[in-house]
Design a protein around this motif. Structure first.
Motif, PDB file in Angstrom:
ATOM      1  N   ILE A  40      -1.700  -1.168  -4.084  1.00 44.22           N
ATOM      2  CA  ILE A  40      -3.086  -0.708  -3.667  1.00 44.22           C
ATOM      3  C   ILE A  40      -2.833   0.720  -3.387  1.00 44.22           C
ATOM      4  O   ILE A  40      -2.063   1.203  -2.404  1.00 44.22           O
ATOM      5  CB  ILE A  40      -3.405  -1.670  -2.385  1.00 44.22           C
ATOM      6  CG1 ILE A  40      -3.764  -3.039  -2.489  1.00 44.22           C
ATOM      7  CG2 ILE A  40      -4.967  -0.958  -1.837  1.00 44.22           C
ATOM      8  CD1 ILE A  40      -4.243  -3.911  -1.514  1.00 44.22           C
ATOM      9  N   ASP A  41      -3.992   1.580  -3.970  1.00 47.84           N
ATOM     10  CA  ASP A  41      -3.944   3.211  -3.597  1.00 47.84           C
ATOM     11  C   ASP A  41      -2.613   3.801  -3.945  1.00 47.84           C
ATOM     12  O   ASP A  41      -1.895   4.507  -3.359  1.00 47.84           O
ATOM     13  CB  ASP A  41      -4.413   3.129  -2.300  1.00 47.84           C
ATOM     14  CG  ASP A  41      -5.813   2.896  -2.255  1.00 47.84           C
ATOM     15  OD1 ASP A  41      -6.436   2.774  -3.087  1.00 47.84           O
ATOM     16  OD2 ASP A  41      -5.986   2.852  -0.999  1.00 47.84           O
ATOM     17  N   SER A  42      -2.016   3.169  -5.289  1.00 47.59           N
ATOM     18  CA  SER A  42      -0.876   3.888  -5.620  1.00 47.59           C
ATOM     19  C   SER A  42      -0.940   5.466  -5.956  1.00 47.59           C
ATOM     20  O   SER A  42      -2.009   5.756  -6.791  1.00 47.59           O
ATOM     21  CB  SER A  42      -0.295   3.364  -6.903  1.00 47.59           C
ATOM     22  OG  SER A  42       0.825   4.075  -7.445  1.00 47.59           O
ATOM     23  N   ASP A  97      -4.645  -2.197  -7.493  1.00 46.60           N
ATOM     24  CA  ASP A  97      -6.009  -1.992  -6.883  1.00 46.60           C
ATOM     25  C   ASP A  97      -6.134  -0.734  -6.840  1.00 46.60           C
ATOM     26  O   ASP A  97      -5.531  -0.149  -5.855  1.00 46.60           O
ATOM     27  CB  ASP A  97      -6.050  -2.966  -5.867  1.00 46.60           C
ATOM     28  CG  ASP A  97      -7.570  -2.865  -5.217  1.00 46.60           C
ATOM     29  OD1 ASP A  97      -8.614  -2.687  -6.047  1.00 46.60           O
ATOM     30  OD2 ASP A  97      -7.806  -2.877  -4.003  1.00 46.60           O
ATOM     31  N   ASP A 105      -3.775   9.507  -4.307  1.00 39.12           N
ATOM     32  CA  ASP A 105      -4.068   8.347  -5.047  1.00 39.12           C
ATOM     33  C   ASP A 105      -5.576   8.576  -5.799  1.00 39.12           C
ATOM     34  O   ASP A 105      -6.357   9.540  -5.508  1.00 39.12           O
ATOM     35  CB  ASP A 105      -4.500   7.068  -4.180  1.00 39.12           C
ATOM     36  CG  ASP A 105      -5.459   7.359  -2.906  1.00 39.12           C
ATOM     37  OD1 ASP A 105      -6.579   6.930  -2.973  1.00 39.12           O
ATOM     38  OD2 ASP A 105      -4.714   8.360  -2.227  1.00 39.12           O
ATOM     39  N   PHE A 143      -7.948  -2.659   4.300  1.00 37.02           N
ATOM     40  CA  PHE A 143      -6.669  -3.604   3.963  1.00 37.02           C
ATOM     41  C   PHE A 143      -6.701  -4.771   4.459  1.00 37.02           C
ATOM     42  O   PHE A 143      -5.980  -5.903   3.625  1.00 37.02           O
ATOM     43  CB  PHE A 143      -5.576  -2.523   4.364  1.00 37.02           C
ATOM     44  CG  PHE A 143      -5.497  -1.376   3.492  1.00 37.02           C
ATOM     45  CD1 PHE A 143      -5.533  -1.204   2.326  1.00 37.02           C
ATOM     46  CD2 PHE A 143      -5.641  -0.064   4.185  1.00 37.02           C
ATOM     47  CE1 PHE A 143      -5.406   0.161   1.477  1.00 37.02           C
ATOM     48  CE2 PHE A 143      -5.730   1.169   3.628  1.00 37.02           C
ATOM     49  CZ  PHE A 143      -5.518   1.248   2.235  1.00 37.02           C
ATOM     50  N   SER A 179      -8.309  -6.944   2.130  1.00 38.73           N
ATOM     51  CA  SER A 179      -7.697  -7.117   0.758  1.00 38.73           C
ATOM     52  C   SER A 179      -6.406  -8.012   0.919  1.00 38.73           C
ATOM     53  O   SER A 179      -6.267  -8.975   0.007  1.00 38.73           O
ATOM     54  CB  SER A 179      -6.966  -5.907   0.281  1.00 38.73           C
ATOM     55  OG  SER A 179      -8.074  -4.790   0.146  1.00 38.73           O
ATOM     56  N   ALA A 215       4.716  -0.663   4.792  1.00 39.55           N
ATOM     57  CA  ALA A 215       4.689   0.713   4.169  1.00 39.55           C
ATOM     58  C   ALA A 215       5.948   1.356   4.227  1.00 39.55           C
ATOM     59  O   ALA A 215       6.180   2.322   3.179  1.00 39.55           O
ATOM     60  CB  ALA A 215       3.645   1.481   4.867  1.00 39.55           C
ATOM     61  N   VAL A 230       0.807  -0.895  -0.103  1.00 44.85           N
ATOM     62  CA  VAL A 230      -0.224  -0.337   0.054  1.00 44.85           C
ATOM     63  C   VAL A 230       0.821   1.229   0.079  1.00 44.85           C
ATOM     64  O   VAL A 230       1.515   1.603   1.032  1.00 44.85           O
ATOM     65  CB  VAL A 230      -1.143   0.064   1.224  1.00 44.85           C
ATOM     66  CG1 VAL A 230      -1.722   1.199   1.373  1.00 44.85           C
ATOM     67  CG2 VAL A 230      -1.724  -1.191   1.318  1.00 44.85           C
ATOM     68  N   THR A 231       0.821   1.945  -1.141  1.00 41.62           N
ATOM     69  CA  THR A 231       1.973   3.155  -1.167  1.00 41.62           C
ATOM     70  C   THR A 231       1.312   4.566  -1.361  1.00 41.62           C
ATOM     71  O   THR A 231       2.024   5.352  -1.568  1.00 41.62           O
ATOM     72  CB  THR A 231       2.596   2.981  -2.575  1.00 41.62           C
ATOM     73  OG1 THR A 231       1.807   2.854  -3.362  1.00 41.62           O
ATOM     74  CG2 THR A 231       3.463   1.515  -2.699  1.00 41.62           C
ATOM     75  N   THR A 232       0.059   4.582  -1.177  1.00 43.07           N
ATOM     76  CA  THR A 232      -0.712   5.773  -0.884  1.00 43.07           C
ATOM     77  C   THR A 232       0.001   6.816  -0.205  1.00 43.07           C
ATOM     78  O   THR A 232      -0.065   8.453  -0.752  1.00 43.07           O
ATOM     79  CB  THR A 232      -2.153   5.742  -0.537  1.00 43.07           C
ATOM     80  OG1 THR A 232      -2.882   7.021  -0.873  1.00 43.07           O
ATOM     81  CG2 THR A 232      -2.258   5.358   0.869  1.00 43.07           C
ATOM     82  N   PHE A 278      -1.277  -0.109   7.917  1.00 46.01           N
ATOM     83  CA  PHE A 278      -2.317  -0.330   7.146  1.00 46.01           C
ATOM     84  C   PHE A 278      -3.092  -1.892   7.361  1.00 46.01           C
ATOM     85  O   PHE A 278      -4.265  -1.857   7.029  1.00 46.01           O
ATOM     86  CB  PHE A 278      -2.015  -0.298   5.695  1.00 46.01           C
ATOM     87  CG  PHE A 278      -1.220  -1.153   5.012  1.00 46.01           C
ATOM     88  CD1 PHE A 278      -1.394  -2.566   4.591  1.00 46.01           C
ATOM     89  CD2 PHE A 278       0.263  -1.129   4.866  1.00 46.01           C
ATOM     90  CE1 PHE A 278      -0.451  -3.446   4.304  1.00 46.01           C
ATOM     91  CE2 PHE A 278       1.275  -2.003   4.204  1.00 46.01           C
ATOM     92  CZ  PHE A 278       0.760  -3.251   4.051  1.00 46.01           C
TER      93      PHE A 278
END
Length: 321
Positions: free
Chosen positions: A114-116, A136, A181, A73, A76, A96, A57-59, A67
């Motif tokens: 997820i949520d880049s 995603d 994102d 998450f 997910s 993260a 998850v990289t948002t 997360f």
């Protein structure tokens, strides 16, 4: 590494037939399935693969945060693990705070992000390595060797906002996040479009904490409904109590969440589910296909599910009181 096109040529069948034969799907005769699998084995197809996928998850960049403690998450991760195992792959959930140097040498066959966010440095690094990527959440750009799955955010926005308006809300506020994102940007854009279509003034707060909604309730004309795109329903309920506001009589509340416990809060809170059990499974399948050089078709938007509860049922609440 032997690819699926070489297996198809050696077996004298199409790439789609090879894909179905190896995955055990589609209408493939037992004889063809056995022959394709034998040819794949003899050619060494997949043997150079580590059969390991990464999930991150990289948002919020490489900022350290848990997360896995967020219901969305957590769901997910569980879904992605099961989907990866079903395709014969292990799944590594990455912290993260993983730095760029680690991404350059991470021993995986492909990565689910997820949520880049926009201009994601992780994406640049993975592309530099030539690794397959599945997203995603819609990415800023998609290149060959990549795939993405996302919700229908426009329809999701309307489902919540129209529900509030149908129950008498005239000043609907949105509490969004500060992430870069697509998820966060899409919700803000859709909210603004909805307000414009109804000639309603925008009551928008972009914040990393739900108590930013306090400023909204201090306005001369405060909102009569608040919707948050994050799992902040309990915090908003507590805020309403501190203000002496009745929910839903004075203030209606709704939030995005995968937490079923909102059905038991006082009052029960309306939630929107993004159905990660559907979107993440599709993203993992697409990622494995990319790793195995199987053509990946674009995925249609994943629907959402609105659970309407007492916190947004003002009219029926007034009738019953």
């Amino acid at each position: 590494m032997v690819n699926i096109r070489q297996v198809a040529a050696a077996a004298g069948v199409s790439i789609a037939t090879v894909s179905n034969a190896l995955k055990g799907t589609g209408r493939v005769s037992d004889g063809t399935r056995d022959r394709v699998r034998r040819v794949a084995h003899d050619l060494g197809y997949g043997q150079a693969s580590r059969h390991v996928l990464g999930l991150a998850v990289t948002t919020f960049g490489d900022r350290s945060w848990n997360f896995a403690g967020v219901d969305y998450f957590a769901r997910s991760i569980s879904t992605a693990t099961a989907a990866a195992h079903a395709r014969g792959y292990a799944l590594t959930v990455l912290p993260a705070s993983l730095g760029t140097a680690s991404w350059r040498s991470l021993p995986v066959d492909g990565v689910l992000l997820i949520d880049s966010p926009q201009d994601d440095p992780v994406v640049r690094t993975l592309r530099g390595r030539g690794l397959p990527i599945a997203f995603d959440g819609r990415p800023e750009e998609v290149r060959p060797g990549e795939a993405w799955v996302d919700n229908d955010h426009a329809a999701a926005s309307r489902s919540v906002l129209d529900q509030l308006a149908a129950q008498g809300a005239r000043r609907v506020a949105l509490v969004a996040g500060r992430g870069r994102d697509h998820y966060n940007r899409a919700w803000i854009a859709n909210y603004r479009a909805w307000c414009a279509s109804r000639s309603q003034a925008e009551l928008l707060v972009s914040a990393s904490r739900p108590d930013a909604a306090e400023a909204l309730l201090g306005l001369a004309e405060p909102p009569d409904a608040i919707y948050t795109t994050y799992d902040w329903g309990r915090e908003l309920l507590a805020l309403a109590r501190r203000r002496g506001l009745r929910v839903p009589g004075d203030l209606m509340l709704a939030c995005v969440s995968e937490d079923p416990r909102y059905a038991a809060t006082d009052p029960p809170v309306t939630t929107l589910s993004l159905l990660p059990g559907t979107s993440v499974a599709l993203a993992v399948d697409a990622l494995v296909d990319l790793v195995e050089c199987v053509p990946v078709a674009p995925q249609p938007p994943v629907p959402t599910r609105l659970a309407v509860r007492e916190s947004t049922l003002r009219i029926s609440s007034l009738i019953n009181s």
